[in-house]
Design an enzyme around this catalytic site. Structure first.
Site, PDB file in Angstrom:
ATOM      1  N   CYS A  46     -49.624  10.172  37.459  1.00 18.08           N
ATOM      2  CA  CYS A  46     -49.278  10.555  36.084  1.00 18.08           C
ATOM      3  C   CYS A  46     -47.788  10.829  35.903  1.00 18.08           C
ATOM      4  CB  CYS A  46     -50.112  11.745  35.622  1.00 18.08           C
ATOM      5  SG  CYS A  46     -49.817  13.285  36.519  1.00 18.08           S
ATOM      6  N   HIS A 105     -51.148  17.805  35.264  1.00 19.84           N
ATOM      7  CA  HIS A 105     -51.224  16.454  34.696  1.00 19.84           C
ATOM      8  C   HIS A 105     -50.290  16.341  33.503  1.00 19.84           C
ATOM      9  CE1 HIS A 105     -53.127  12.557  34.244  1.00 19.84           C
ATOM     10  NE2 HIS A 105     -53.368  12.791  32.970  1.00 19.84           N
ATOM     11  N   HIS A 140     -51.485   7.801  29.924  1.00 20.19           N
ATOM     12  CA  HIS A 140     -51.331   8.529  31.180  1.00 20.19           C
ATOM     13  C   HIS A 140     -51.964   7.741  32.312  1.00 20.19           C
ATOM     14  CE1 HIS A 140     -55.603  10.173  31.235  1.00 20.19           C
ATOM     15  NE2 HIS A 140     -55.510   9.582  30.073  1.00 20.19           N
TER      16      HIS A 140
END
Length: 181
Positions: free
Chosen positions: A84, A136, A148
């Site tokens: 990510c 994240h 993402h």
């Protein structure tokens, strides 16, 4: 049809449309000629499920489109596999010519936190998944969608309103002005 074929068809359509504009001297008043940027905007709106506007950053959408489906790989930064923060890093580098941190916590230290209702295209979104710290990061695309690198499905577009993402959402962030210059 493969992504590359569709993009090639879009580019050809843009070129043909551009030639039609320059070659069409006997155009009737009020006759609409397709604008290549409008075609690209409509195309990305349809395939990504995000309503783009005339002011949308087509370079951002093209970048995301090119990476969709890239597998997840922790620490990866290539089309062979990416995580990510690597995806956010590459996107900001290529689309905005800006270097950001190399993990979600470092990246968060480089933004002004903003509320979800203030998110704009290109802002960052942060999540705390099974942890007290940020784990994240994604890039906001508009209409509650964000791009993402998911550990389960690779690079993808998700909706902030999905129960999973709503549960773990922490904050949005806009890169500090001093870093954008």
């Amino acid at each position: 049809m493969g992504k590359k074929v569709i993009v090639a068809m879009l580019l050809i359509l843009s070129i043909v449309s551009g030639q039609a504009q320059t070659n069409n001297k006997d155009q009737k008043p009020g006759q609409k000629i397709e604008d290549p940027d409008n075609l690209a905007t409509e195309y990305f709106s349809q395939i990504m499920g995000v309503a783009l506007s005339a002011t949308s950053n087509l370079k951002l959408y093209q970048f995301v489109y090119d990476w969709i489906g890239t597998p997840y790989r922790l620490g990866g930064v290539s089309k062979k596999g990416i995580d990510c923060s690597g995806f956010a890093f590459e996107l900001y580098n290529k689309v905005f010519s800006t270097l950001i941190g190399n993990n979600s916590r470092n990246i968060f230290s480089m933004v002004n936190p903003i509320n979800k209702d203030q998110l704009k295209e290109g802002d960052l979104v942060f999540f705390k998944i099974g942890s007290r710290s940020i784990t994240h990061v994604g890039v906001y695309m508009g209409n509650n969608k964000f791009a993402h690198a998911s550990s389960s499905k690779g690079v993808m577009i998700s909706d902030l309103d999905e129960s999973y993402w709503r549960r773990y959402y922490y904050k949005g962030g806009r890169l500090l002005a001093s870093l954008r210059d």
